[in-house]
Design an enzyme around this catalytic site. Structure first.
Site, PDB file in Angstrom:
ATOM      1  N   MET A 143       0.841  -1.213   0.000  1.00  0.00           N
ATOM      2  CA  MET A 143       0.000   0.000   0.000  1.00  0.00           C
ATOM      3  C   MET A 143       0.865   1.248   0.000  1.00  0.00           C
ATOM      4  SD  MET A 143      -2.606  -1.150   2.997  1.00  0.00           S
ATOM      5  CE  MET A 143      -3.418  -2.747   2.979  1.00  0.00           C
TER       6      MET A 143
ATOM      7  N   GLY B 266      -7.216  -1.439   1.944  1.00  0.00           N
ATOM      8  CA  GLY B 266      -6.484  -0.537   2.826  1.00  0.00           C
ATOM      9  C   GLY B 266      -6.239  -1.121   4.211  1.00  0.00           C
TER      10      GLY B 266
ATOM     11  N   GLY C 217      -6.864  -4.680   6.984  1.00  0.00           N
ATOM     12  CA  GLY C 217      -7.330  -6.025   7.290  1.00  0.00           C
ATOM     13  C   GLY C 217      -8.463  -5.935   8.303  1.00  0.00           C
TER      14      GLY C 217
ATOM     15  N   ASP D 266     -10.694 -11.335  -1.779  1.00  0.00           N
ATOM     16  CA  ASP D 266      -9.784 -10.698  -0.823  1.00  0.00           C
ATOM     17  C   ASP D 266     -10.541  -9.775   0.131  1.00  0.00           C
ATOM     18  OD1 ASP D 266      -7.610  -9.739   0.524  1.00  0.00           O
ATOM     19  OD2 ASP D 266      -6.718  -8.701  -1.192  1.00  0.00           O
ATOM     20  N   GLY D 267     -10.600 -10.200   1.392  1.00  0.00           N
ATOM     21  CA  GLY D 267     -11.208  -9.376   2.441  1.00  0.00           C
ATOM     22  C   GLY D 267     -12.352 -10.065   3.145  1.00  0.00           C
TER      23      GLY D 267
HETATM   24  C1  DX5 Z   1      -6.987  -5.331   2.247  1.00  0.00           C
HETATM   25  C2  DX5 Z   1      -6.035  -6.389   1.787  1.00  0.00           C
HETATM   26  C3  DX5 Z   1      -6.355  -7.760   2.226  1.00  0.00           C
HETATM   27  C4  DX5 Z   1      -6.371  -7.939   3.707  1.00  0.00           C
HETATM   28  C5  DX5 Z   1      -7.384  -8.969   4.043  1.00  0.00           C
HETATM   29  O1  DX5 Z   1      -6.658  -4.139   1.650  1.00  0.00           O
HETATM   30  O2  DX5 Z   1      -5.971  -6.413   0.374  1.00  0.00           O
HETATM   31  O3  DX5 Z   1      -5.487  -8.705   1.612  1.00  0.00           O
HETATM   32  O4  DX5 Z   1      -5.129  -8.330   4.238  1.00  0.00           O
HETATM   33  O5  DX5 Z   1      -7.516  -9.026   5.410  1.00  0.00           O
HETATM   34  P1  DX5 Z   1      -8.715  -9.776   6.140  1.00  0.00           P
HETATM   35  O6  DX5 Z   1      -8.636 -11.223   5.728  1.00  0.00           O
HETATM   36  O7  DX5 Z   1      -8.383  -9.551   7.578  1.00  0.00           O
HETATM   37  O8  DX5 Z   1      -9.974  -9.114   5.705  1.00  0.00           O
HETATM   38 ZN    ZN Z   2      -4.832  -8.124  -0.579  1.00  0.00          ZN
END
Ligand code: DX5
Ligand code: ZN
Length: 220
Positions: free
Chosen positions: A38, A143, A145, A176-177
């Site tokens: 990021m 952005g 987790g 993802d997420g």
């Molecule tokens: C968010 C990321 C994800 C993040 C997912 O911007 O791209 O890869 O690490 O995290 P979780 O699984 O905790 O939602």
């Molecule tokens: Zn990611």
């Protein structure tokens, strides 16, 4: 490794002890290691960059699935290839010349992925679908987790899987997420085949066991 892939995201690991986090992924049934990069511009957060990837690469031979949340990613494509990244994913919303960005990734010997934000329609990927290896559907706003899974993802998976099948392509769909043991089977059944999991894995008491369970659910 099964057909469907679990990709733990190091973003949720203890950064003071990345060595242990990498080692546990290595010994687990995770297929890929997901790296979230990021820039504080495309997304309102800064994670880690090249020196950290270099250190990670020394610790593992795992497939590095690298998710760039940075504007104008072409500036660094060659560098990521030199660092040993296997799959490089750029954001649709961060590239003014997406087709060129994809070409550059492939010229540098990596697999190419394109990520789209929750508000971006999968139909916009139609012109590049035959050029890429993976679509990353963001199921949270990128952005951070640990956010709540956004439900419109299910419709997007279905629509994208049918676009891929209609064209006889073998593009992977990564989610993802907010992926957990509660929604992962549903996501697989809708057509996804790569599952990123950050908090669900690293905040668990036993991350290796958690990865094993996720892997079992989608590959049994
Ligand atoms: C968010 C990321 C994800 C993040 C997912 O911007 O791209 O890869 O690490 O995290 P979780 O699984 O905790 O939602
Ligand atoms: Zn990611």
């Amino acid at each position: 490794m099964g057909k469907n892939i679990i990709a733990p995201s190091l973003l949720a690991a203890d950064f003071a002890d990345l060595k242990s986090a990498i080692a546990l992924c290595d010994e687990s049934q995770a297929g890929w290691l997901h790296l979230d990069i990021m820039d504080g511009v495309f997304v309102p957060n800064i994670s880690f960059g090249m020196p950290v990837i270099k250190a990670i690469k020394k610790e593992t031979k795992m497939f590095l699935d690298t998710h760039l949340m940075i504007i104008d990613p072409d500036r660094y494509t060659k560098t990521f290839a030199e660092l040993g990244v296997n799959l490089l994913t750029v954001h649709y919303e961060a590239c003014s010349h997406l087709h060129r960005s994809i070409q550059l990734i492939k010229e540098n010997g990596m697999q190419a992925g394109v990520a789209i934000n929750p508000h971006t329609s999968v139909s916009l990927l139609e012109p590049v679908l035959s050029e890429i290896d993976l679509v990353c559907l963001m199921s949270v706003n990128p952005g951070f987790g640990g956010q709540k899974f956004i439900n419109n993802t299910f419709d997007k998976v279905v629509q994208l899987r049918s676009m891929i099948q209609d064209r006889n392509l073998s593009v992977r769909i990564e989610i993802d997420g907010g992926v957990t043991d509660k929604n992962i089977l549903d996501l697989k059944e809708h057509g996804a085949d790569v599952f990123v999991a950050g908090s669900h894995v690293f905040k668990a008491e036993n991350p290796v066991q958690t990865i094993k369970k996720l892997n079992y659910i989608v590959n049994e």
